[in-house]
Scaffold this active site. Structure first.
Site, PDB file in Angstrom:
ATOM      1  N   ASP A  12      48.190 -41.746  12.557  1.00 31.09           N
ATOM      2  CA  ASP A  12      49.034 -42.904  12.054  1.00 31.09           C
ATOM      3  C   ASP A  12      48.640 -43.967  11.475  1.00 31.09           C
ATOM      4  O   ASP A  12      48.780 -45.103  11.893  1.00 31.09           O
ATOM      5  CB  ASP A  12      49.710 -43.211  13.662  1.00 31.09           C
ATOM      6  CG  ASP A  12      50.292 -42.398  14.398  1.00 31.09           C
ATOM      7  OD1 ASP A  12      50.434 -40.980  14.041  1.00 31.09           O
ATOM      8  OD2 ASP A  12      50.689 -42.544  15.600  1.00 31.09           O
ATOM      9  N   LYS A 110      55.205 -36.496  14.925  1.00 31.82           N
ATOM     10  CA  LYS A 110      55.384 -36.437  16.300  1.00 31.82           C
ATOM     11  C   LYS A 110      56.179 -37.682  16.698  1.00 31.82           C
ATOM     12  O   LYS A 110      56.658 -38.599  16.075  1.00 31.82           O
ATOM     13  CB  LYS A 110      54.167 -36.455  16.834  1.00 31.82           C
ATOM     14  CG  LYS A 110      53.199 -37.882  16.584  1.00 31.82           C
ATOM     15  CD  LYS A 110      51.949 -37.861  17.151  1.00 31.82           C
ATOM     16  CE  LYS A 110      51.388 -39.097  16.860  1.00 31.82           C
ATOM     17  NZ  LYS A 110      51.880 -40.542  17.207  1.00 31.82           N
ATOM     18  N   CYS A 155      47.790 -43.905  20.407  1.00 32.00           N
ATOM     19  CA  CYS A 155      47.656 -42.653  19.765  1.00 32.00           C
ATOM     20  C   CYS A 155      46.344 -41.986  19.626  1.00 32.00           C
ATOM     21  O   CYS A 155      46.390 -40.771  19.896  1.00 32.00           O
ATOM     22  CB  CYS A 155      48.495 -42.472  18.505  1.00 32.00           C
ATOM     23  SG  CYS A 155      50.483 -42.851  19.077  1.00 32.00           S
TER      24      CYS A 155
HETATM   25  C1  VGL Z   1      51.851 -45.719  18.576  1.00 28.96           C
HETATM   26  C2  VGL Z   1      52.912 -47.198  19.935  1.00 28.96           C
HETATM   27  C3  VGL Z   1      54.113 -46.428  19.713  1.00 28.96           C
HETATM   28  C4  VGL Z   1      50.286 -45.272  17.780  1.00 28.96           C
HETATM   29  C5  VGL Z   1      52.889 -45.165  18.066  1.00 28.96           C
HETATM   30  O1  VGL Z   1      50.503 -44.596  16.693  1.00 28.96           O
HETATM   31  O2  VGL Z   1      49.193 -45.785  18.620  1.00 28.96           O
HETATM   32  N1  VGL Z   1      51.751 -46.672  19.354  1.00 28.96           N
HETATM   33  N2  VGL Z   1      53.989 -45.276  18.669  1.00 28.96           N
END
Ligand code: VGL
Ligand code: ZN
Length: 201
Positions: A12, A110, A155
């Protein structure tokens, strides 16, 4: 090049998790250049993108009167309500402009099911719905995983713990991660990863 059974998982590294983004993680952009430098050393390279429809249930905006960063019960357990982030096709969901995704073998998206969040690159937050990543890694003969990216306490943590539970030997490189650190989440994540047998270095 690292041995053939080793993969790097880049979690991410997207605009919304970097300074200026909707769910900015402090220093999120500091890790981009060293990640670019490390990725080519691994024979198997997987990047992930958080990828939500605009009406995703993890967004506070979808719950009347709910404040961002409050917690509610979902059918699968407690869920933090986030600011709207990583909306499918938006600039916020794009990889950071300095991240080089060209060496990626696979990009896993995802969190695209409206009703269920997915922190982990392996399973959604019901711990049952698979993203398919496990099968991909096994088919490619991967046994060891290095995990880097954002956010360390969400994540990255969920992905690393799922990988360890699945039997992969997992290392999280802390210097190539940054954390949200919400309500003790960073310490809890570190303890959970250590308990799962993950090497934090
Ligand atoms: C994430 C919160 C919501 C992350 C993704 O990538 O850590 N955190 N969605
Ligand atoms: Zn998300």
């Amino acid at each position: 090049m690292r041995p053939a059974n080793e993969a790097i998982l880049v979690i991410d590294v997207q605009n919304d998790f970097c300074p200026g983004g909707a769910l900015a993680v402090a220093g999120g952009d500091d890790i981009v250049a060293p990640i670019n430098a490390l990725v080519p050393e691994y024979p198997v390279r997987v990047f992930t993108q958080d990828w939500h429809p605009a009406d995703h249930h993890s967004f506070a905006s979808q719950h009347d009167g709910a404040a961002p960063m409050s917690v509610i019960e979902m059918p699968y357990g407690p869920q933090v309500l986030w600011p709207d982030h990583c909306i499918i096709g938006s600039d916020g969901a794009a990889f950071h402009s300095k991240l080089d995704p060209r060496p990626a073998d696979l990009i896993i998206r995802k969190g695209f099911r409206r009703q269920i969040d997915s922190y982990s690159a392996f399973f959604e937050n019901d711990h049952a719905t698979s993203t398919g990543l496990e099968g991909y890694l096994r088919n490619r003969g991967v046994e060891k995983l290095v995990v880097v990216g954002l956010a360390l306490d969400f994540c990255v943590n969920y992905s690393a713990v799922d990988a360890a539970k699945l039997g992969f030997e997992v290392t999280v490189i802390e210097s190539l991660c940054r954390a949200i650190d919400f309500d003790g989440s960073l310490n809890a994540a570190k303890a959970g990863m250590a308990a799962a047998g993950i090497t934090l270095k």
